[in-house]
Design a protein around this motif. Structure first.
Motif, PDB file in Angstrom:
ATOM      1  N   PHE A 219       0.606  -0.859  -0.212  1.00 21.15           N
ATOM      2  CA  PHE A 219       0.488   0.097   0.518  1.00 21.15           C
ATOM      3  C   PHE A 219       1.063   0.876   0.212  1.00 21.15           C
ATOM      4  O   PHE A 219       0.531   2.101  -0.955  1.00 21.15           O
ATOM      5  CB  PHE A 219      -1.004  -0.047   1.207  1.00 21.15           C
ATOM      6  CG  PHE A 219      -1.706   1.640   1.045  1.00 21.15           C
ATOM      7  CD1 PHE A 219      -2.876   1.646   0.369  1.00 21.15           C
ATOM      8  CD2 PHE A 219      -1.641   2.446   1.894  1.00 21.15           C
ATOM      9  CE1 PHE A 219      -3.441   2.250   0.663  1.00 21.15           C
ATOM     10  CE2 PHE A 219      -2.481   2.913   1.783  1.00 21.15           C
ATOM     11  CZ  PHE A 219      -3.171   3.447   0.942  1.00 21.15           C
ATOM     12  N   VAL A 220       1.702   1.661   0.719  1.00 22.30           N
ATOM     13  CA  VAL A 220       2.743   2.559   0.460  1.00 22.30           C
ATOM     14  C   VAL A 220       3.419   3.076  -0.202  1.00 22.30           C
ATOM     15  O   VAL A 220       3.288   3.984  -0.828  1.00 22.30           O
ATOM     16  CB  VAL A 220       4.340   2.127   2.397  1.00 22.30           C
ATOM     17  CG1 VAL A 220       4.797   2.958   1.999  1.00 22.30           C
ATOM     18  CG2 VAL A 220       2.941   2.218   3.154  1.00 22.30           C
ATOM     19  N   ILE A 221       3.902   1.799  -0.995  1.00 31.59           N
ATOM     20  CA  ILE A 221       4.415   2.351  -2.022  1.00 31.59           C
ATOM     21  C   ILE A 221       3.696   2.340  -3.151  1.00 31.59           C
ATOM     22  O   ILE A 221       3.986   3.234  -3.798  1.00 31.59           O
ATOM     23  CB  ILE A 221       5.081   0.609  -2.087  1.00 31.59           C
ATOM     24  CG1 ILE A 221       6.517  -0.071  -1.682  1.00 31.59           C
ATOM     25  CG2 ILE A 221       6.194   0.693  -4.375  1.00 31.59           C
ATOM     26  CD1 ILE A 221       7.291  -0.861  -1.938  1.00 31.59           C
ATOM     27  N   ARG A 222       2.348   2.255  -3.036  1.00 31.34           N
ATOM     28  CA  ARG A 222       1.244   2.604  -3.960  1.00 31.34           C
ATOM     29  C   ARG A 222       1.397   4.015  -3.932  1.00 31.34           C
ATOM     30  O   ARG A 222       1.514   4.665  -4.877  1.00 31.34           O
ATOM     31  CB  ARG A 222       0.145   1.664  -4.243  1.00 31.34           C
ATOM     32  CG  ARG A 222       0.504   0.521  -5.097  1.00 31.34           C
ATOM     33  CD  ARG A 222      -1.218  -0.223  -4.555  1.00 31.34           C
ATOM     34  NE  ARG A 222      -0.816  -1.778  -5.856  1.00 31.34           N
ATOM     35  CZ  ARG A 222      -0.530  -2.546  -5.395  1.00 31.34           C
ATOM     36  NH1 ARG A 222       0.350  -2.569  -4.549  1.00 31.34           N
ATOM     37  NH2 ARG A 222      -0.682  -4.139  -6.048  1.00 31.34           N
TER      38      ARG A 222
ATOM     39  N   TYR B 147       6.218  -0.259 -12.713  1.00 34.31           N
ATOM     40  CA  TYR B 147       4.556  -0.215 -12.210  1.00 34.31           C
ATOM     41  C   TYR B 147       5.494  -1.828 -11.374  1.00 34.31           C
ATOM     42  O   TYR B 147       6.156  -2.167 -11.396  1.00 34.31           O
ATOM     43  CB  TYR B 147       4.340  -1.374 -13.916  1.00 34.31           C
ATOM     44  CG  TYR B 147       4.944  -2.761 -14.423  1.00 34.31           C
ATOM     45  CD1 TYR B 147       4.006  -3.576 -14.168  1.00 34.31           C
ATOM     46  CD2 TYR B 147       6.378  -2.543 -14.575  1.00 34.31           C
ATOM     47  CE1 TYR B 147       4.906  -5.156 -14.408  1.00 34.31           C
ATOM     48  CE2 TYR B 147       6.685  -3.594 -15.615  1.00 34.31           C
ATOM     49  CZ  TYR B 147       6.199  -4.867 -14.814  1.00 34.31           C
ATOM     50  OH  TYR B 147       7.156  -6.049 -15.773  1.00 34.31           O
ATOM     51  N   ILE B 148       3.546  -2.028 -10.463  1.00 29.10           N
ATOM     52  CA  ILE B 148       3.956  -2.759 -10.139  1.00 29.10           C
ATOM     53  C   ILE B 148       2.402  -4.122 -10.442  1.00 29.10           C
ATOM     54  O   ILE B 148       1.136  -3.550 -11.143  1.00 29.10           O
ATOM     55  CB  ILE B 148       3.028  -2.488  -8.280  1.00 29.10           C
ATOM     56  CG1 ILE B 148       4.005  -1.443  -7.521  1.00 29.10           C
ATOM     57  CG2 ILE B 148       2.974  -3.473  -7.536  1.00 29.10           C
ATOM     58  CD1 ILE B 148       2.834  -0.706  -6.788  1.00 29.10           C
ATOM     59  N   THR B 149       3.060  -5.219 -10.003  1.00 32.20           N
ATOM     60  CA  THR B 149       2.115  -6.291 -10.559  1.00 32.20           C
ATOM     61  C   THR B 149       2.271  -7.470  -9.821  1.00 32.20           C
ATOM     62  O   THR B 149       3.329  -7.923  -8.591  1.00 32.20           O
ATOM     63  CB  THR B 149       2.387  -6.703 -11.728  1.00 32.20           C
ATOM     64  OG1 THR B 149       1.582  -7.518 -12.333  1.00 32.20           O
ATOM     65  CG2 THR B 149       3.398  -7.684 -12.204  1.00 32.20           C
TER      66      THR B 149
ATOM     67  N   VAL C 204       5.731  -7.518  -7.609  1.00 29.78           N
ATOM     68  CA  VAL C 204       6.656  -6.933  -7.674  1.00 29.78           C
ATOM     69  C   VAL C 204       6.730  -5.603  -7.837  1.00 29.78           C
ATOM     70  O   VAL C 204       5.675  -5.336  -8.789  1.00 29.78           O
ATOM     71  CB  VAL C 204       7.295  -7.550  -8.680  1.00 29.78           C
ATOM     72  CG1 VAL C 204       8.505  -7.236  -8.760  1.00 29.78           C
ATOM     73  CG2 VAL C 204       7.819  -9.238  -8.006  1.00 29.78           C
ATOM     74  N   LEU C 205       7.810  -4.755  -7.193  1.00 33.01           N
ATOM     75  CA  LEU C 205       7.870  -3.694  -7.859  1.00 33.01           C
ATOM     76  C   LEU C 205       9.040  -3.018  -9.039  1.00 33.01           C
ATOM     77  O   LEU C 205      10.227  -4.383  -9.483  1.00 33.01           O
ATOM     78  CB  LEU C 205       8.096  -2.414  -6.987  1.00 33.01           C
ATOM     79  CG  LEU C 205       8.990  -0.558  -7.978  1.00 33.01           C
ATOM     80  CD1 LEU C 205       7.399  -0.070  -8.405  1.00 33.01           C
ATOM     81  CD2 LEU C 205       9.646   0.449  -6.766  1.00 33.01           C
TER      82      LEU C 205
ATOM     83  N   ALA D  66       9.262   6.478   2.876  1.00 34.63           N
ATOM     84  CA  ALA D  66       9.256   5.755   1.147  1.00 34.63           C
ATOM     85  C   ALA D  66       9.854   6.477  -0.099  1.00 34.63           C
ATOM     86  O   ALA D  66      10.735   5.656  -0.499  1.00 34.63           O
ATOM     87  CB  ALA D  66       7.723   4.766   0.970  1.00 34.63           C
ATOM     88  N   GLN D  67       9.091   7.566   0.025  1.00 36.22           N
ATOM     89  CA  GLN D  67      10.008   8.360  -1.225  1.00 36.22           C
ATOM     90  C   GLN D  67      11.276   8.758  -1.438  1.00 36.22           C
ATOM     91  O   GLN D  67      11.453   8.240  -2.471  1.00 36.22           O
ATOM     92  CB  GLN D  67       9.073   9.678  -1.812  1.00 36.22           C
ATOM     93  CG  GLN D  67       7.599   9.410  -1.776  1.00 36.22           C
ATOM     94  CD  GLN D  67       7.120  10.977  -1.827  1.00 36.22           C
ATOM     95  OE1 GLN D  67       6.990  11.262  -0.632  1.00 36.22           O
ATOM     96  NE2 GLN D  67       6.937  11.038  -2.496  1.00 36.22           N
ATOM     97  N   GLN D  68      11.233   9.073   0.129  1.00 40.45           N
ATOM     98  CA  GLN D  68      13.238   9.451   0.294  1.00 40.45           C
ATOM     99  C   GLN D  68      14.054   7.675   0.183  1.00 40.45           C
ATOM    100  O   GLN D  68      15.095   7.918  -0.628  1.00 40.45           O
ATOM    101  CB  GLN D  68      13.202   9.634   1.187  1.00 40.45           C
ATOM    102  CG  GLN D  68      13.061  11.430   1.893  1.00 40.45           C
ATOM    103  CD  GLN D  68      13.856  11.874   0.732  1.00 40.45           C
ATOM    104  OE1 GLN D  68      14.398  11.809   0.268  1.00 40.45           O
ATOM    105  NE2 GLN D  68      12.616  13.281   0.134  1.00 40.45           N
ATOM    106  N   GLU D  69      13.652   6.818   0.577  1.00 38.39           N
ATOM    107  CA  GLU D  69      14.052   5.254   0.501  1.00 38.39           C
ATOM    108  C   GLU D  69      14.153   5.349  -1.108  1.00 38.39           C
ATOM    109  O   GLU D  69      15.094   4.789  -1.554  1.00 38.39           O
ATOM    110  CB  GLU D  69      13.622   4.701   0.993  1.00 38.39           C
ATOM    111  CG  GLU D  69      14.067   4.630   2.417  1.00 38.39           C
ATOM    112  CD  GLU D  69      13.129   3.498   3.505  1.00 38.39           C
ATOM    113  OE1 GLU D  69      12.319   2.604   3.293  1.00 38.39           O
ATOM    114  OE2 GLU D  69      13.528   3.107   5.068  1.00 38.39           O
TER     115      GLU D  69
END
Length: 529
Positions: free
Chosen positions: A79-82, A191-193, A216-217, A282-285
C-alpha cells in the motif's frame, strides 16, 4: 402477498428495469457522442525524462533492455509503495484491477490518485465489472474529474439486481470470463504487478481474512510491455466509459466523497501525519537507492482481451503467450522449480509434464493452500487428486497454515501472517534459481482458459534467490504433506511453542462440516473451478 399484487409489481418494475441497462460494447449507438477526456497526446512523453526515472539513470539507460525489480512481500508495504509512487507521479498513472473493494484502504488509495490528478497527472482506471460491483464503488465517481477517466471491462448489460445474475445464463461464455489482470503503472517507467487486488484484506494484516500475497515493483524497460497491454485493454470495445453508468454521474455522491476525504483529514490529524511521514520515508528511500533492486532482463505478458469473447470450445483449446511461455520455461528447466500457488489444479496434461520433469531430475517444491486456509474449497478438492501423484514422484508438497492466533507473537518479518485468518494468494515460481515468474496467473483451468491474466518473467539470479527464499520461508509456516504406508496423506508441522511437530491424519484446523463440504464440492466439474 397475492399473485395479483406480485404481477402488478413486476409490471410496474419493467420500465425501471429497462432504464438500468448499460452498453456492453463501445459499438453501441448510445456511445456515438462519447468523447474521451484523455487523449493519446497526454501520453506522448519520454518516460526516462521523468523524475522517478532520473534517480536511476546510471542503472537504466534509455535504449537498453535492463529493468530493476524488488519484492513487495507484505500488504502494508504494498500500500505504502503505491501511495508513494502516486505522489511522485508527474505524467500518468494507470490502474487495472479485478477487485476494487470500496473499503477504507481503497478510498485512501483513490484519494492519492485524485490528489495526483489535481496536480495535473492523467489518471486512467480500468475495472472488471463483476469483480468490483462497479455501480456502487466510489472510484467510479472520480470519472467526473477532468484528469481522471474510468472504464469498466466486460459489463453486464442490465444493472437491475433482479436480472443481474440471470444474464449469466444467457451470455455465459463471455460473462464467465473475467479480467483478472492487476497493474499499477506510474509515468510509464515503474509498475507493480502480482496477486493483489485493491482492498483492505490485500493491504492490511489485521483484517478478519487477510490475503498472504506477493507483488513486485519493476522499473525500466519492462514497463513498456505493461503499458502496451494496458492500452490494448483500455482501447478494446468491451471497455465501457463510466460516464454511461447513471450512479457514476451523481454530483451529489461526488461531493459526499470529497467531504469524506476532508473529514478524514480533519478528524485524524495525528494518524494522517504519521501516514504522510511513512509515505515521505518511502519516497526518500527510493530516491536514495535504498530499495533492494535486482537488475536483469524480462518480459511482461498478458492474455489479449479478445479471450473473453471466445466460444467455450475455443477457450478450452486456447494456448496463449502465457501458456506457451510457461511450457517453454518448464522445458528449459534442468534442476529445480519452486512454486507458491494459491490455487493449484494443473490438469492431466500439466500433471504428466510435471511428473516427467520430476522423474528426469527436476525437483519441485510446491506451496499451496490447505483446506483450512483456502477461500475456495472447490479448488482444493480438485488439487487433492493431483497431490498424491506429485508426492509419490518425489515433489516436496506444503499446505499453508491458517495462521490464526497460534502464530501471533512469533518473530516473522512478513506481518501478513498475523491476521486472524490468512489465505495464501501468491502466484510465483522460480526456475533453476535463475528465472522468476510472478503475476495474476493461477495454476488452474480458470486462469488458463477463461479469465484474462498477466505475468512478469524476470531473468536475474539475484532476484530469483530472493523469491526462492521467500517461498522457502512460507514452507516454515506450512504443513508438510507426505503419504503413509497406505498412500493416505499425513500433515506434519510445528507452530510456535510446539516441543515436537504435530502430526495429523486429516486436514488440520478444519471442522467435519468443512471436510464434508469439500467432498460435495468435488462434484463440480474441474473446468468450472
Amino acid at each position: 402477498m397475492s399473485l395479483l399484487k406480485k404481477v402488478s409489481m413486476w409490471i410496474f418494475a419493467l420500465p425501471l428495469i429497462g432504464c438500468t441497462t448499460v452498453p456492453t460494447t463501445t459499438a453501441d449507438a448510445r456511445l456515438e457522442n462519447y468523447c474521451p477526456k484523455i487523449t493519446s497526446h497526454d501520453f506522448d512523453y519520454n518516460p526516462y525524462s521523468t523524475p522517478i526515472a532520473q534517480y536511476y539513470n546510471d542503472d537504466l539507460r534509455p535504449g537498453t533492455d535492463m529493468s530493476g525489480a524488488t519484492l513487495i512481500e507484505d500488504g502494508l508495504s504494498a500500500f505504502v509503495i503505491r501511495s508513494a509512487f502516486a505522489r511522485m507521479a508527474t505524467k500518468t498513472i494507470d490502474l487495472q484491477t479485478y477487485i476494487y473493494s470500496n473499503d477504507f484502504s481503497s478510498k485512501v488509495l483513490i484519494g492519492e490518485l485524485k490528489s495526483a490528478a489535481d496536480r495535473g497527472v492523467k489518471v486512467r482506471i480500468l475495472l472488471d465489472d463483476y469483480g468490483t460491483n462497479s455501480d456502487i464503488v466510489d472510484v467510479m465517481l472520480l470519472n467526473q474529474h477532468p484528469n481522471i477517466e474510468v472504464k469498466v471491462f466486460n459489463t453486464v448489460s442490465n444493472r437491475s439486481k433482479l436480472l443481474y445474475y440471470p444474464q449469466f445464463l444467457t451470455d455465459f461464455s463471455r460473462l464467465n470470463s473475467r479480467m483478472h489482470n492487476k497493474l499499477f503503472i506510474v509515468d510509464n517507467f515503474a509498475y507493480i504487478t502480482g496477486g493483489r487486488n485493491v482492498g483492505s484484506n490485500y493491504f492490511y494484516p489485521e483484517t478478519a481474512s487477510n490475503f498472504s500475497d506477493t507483488d513486485v515493483l519493476f522499473i525500466g524497460d519492462m514497463t513498456r510491455y505493461a503499458t502496451d497491454s494496458f492500452n490494448e485493454y483500455w482501447n478494446h470495445h468491451l471497455s465501457i466509459p463510466a460516464s454511461v453508468f447513471p450512479k457514476a454521474k451523481s454530483k451529489k455522491e461526488l461531493r459526499k466523497l470529497e467531504r469524506s476525504f476532508a473529514k478524514l483529514e480533519q478528524h485524524s490529524i495525528d494518524d494522517i501525519q504519521r501516514y504522510n511521514d511513512i509515505i515521505s520515508m518511502a519516497q526518500q528511500e527510493y530516491k536514495q537507492h535504498k530499495f533492494d533492486f535486482s537488475w536483469g532482463r524480462g518480459k511482461f505478458l498478458a492474455d489479449p482481451p479478445e479471450k473473453v469473447e471466445m466460444t467455450m470450445s475455443e477457450k478450452e483449446s486456447y494456448r496463449g503467450d502465457i501458456i506457451k511461455a510457461l511450457q517453454h520455461l518448464w522445458d528449459k528447466t534442468t534442476d529445480s522449480v519452486y512454486m507458491s500457488a494459491a490455487y493449484f489444479v494443473p490438469g492431466q496434461g500439466g500433471l504428466e509434464h510435471m511428473l516427467r520433469e520430476e522423474n528426469s531430475g527436476v525437483h519441485m517444491t510446491i506451496v499451496t493452500n490447505s483446506l483450512a486456509s483456502t477461500n475456495a474449497p472447490t479448488v482444493y478438492a480438485k488439487w487433492e487428486k493431483y497431490r498424491r501423484q506429485l508426492i509419490k514422484s518425489g515433489a516436496d508438497v506444503y499446505e499453508f497454515m491458517v495462521s490464526a492466533e497460534n502464530l501471533r507473537g512469533k518473530q516473522h518479518d512478513r506481518e501478513r501472517k498475523q491476521s486472524s485468518f490468512s489465505v495464501l494468494h501468491s502466484k510465483t515460481m522460480v526456475f533453476d534459481d535463475d528465472i522468476s515468474w510472478i503475476g495474476s496467473f493461477n495454476l488452474d483451468p480458470r486462469s488458463a482458459y477463461y479469465n484474462t491474466e498477466n505475468v512478469a518473467i524476470f531473468e536475474s539470479r539475484d532476484f530469483a534467490d530472493k523469491l526462492r527464499a521467500m517461498i522457502l520461508k512460507d514452507t516454515q509456516t506450512s504443513w508438510r504433506v507426505t503419504l503413509d504406508e497406505n498412500d493416505n496423506p499425513v500433515w506434519t508441522g510445528s507452530r510456535p511453542g510446539d516441543v515436537v511437530p504435530q502430526v495429523h491424519k486429516h486436514a488440520p484446523d478444519t471442522s467435519l462440516f468443512r471436510r464434508i463440504w469439500k467432498c460435495i464440492s468435488n462434484l463440480v466439474p474441474e473446468k468450472f473451478v
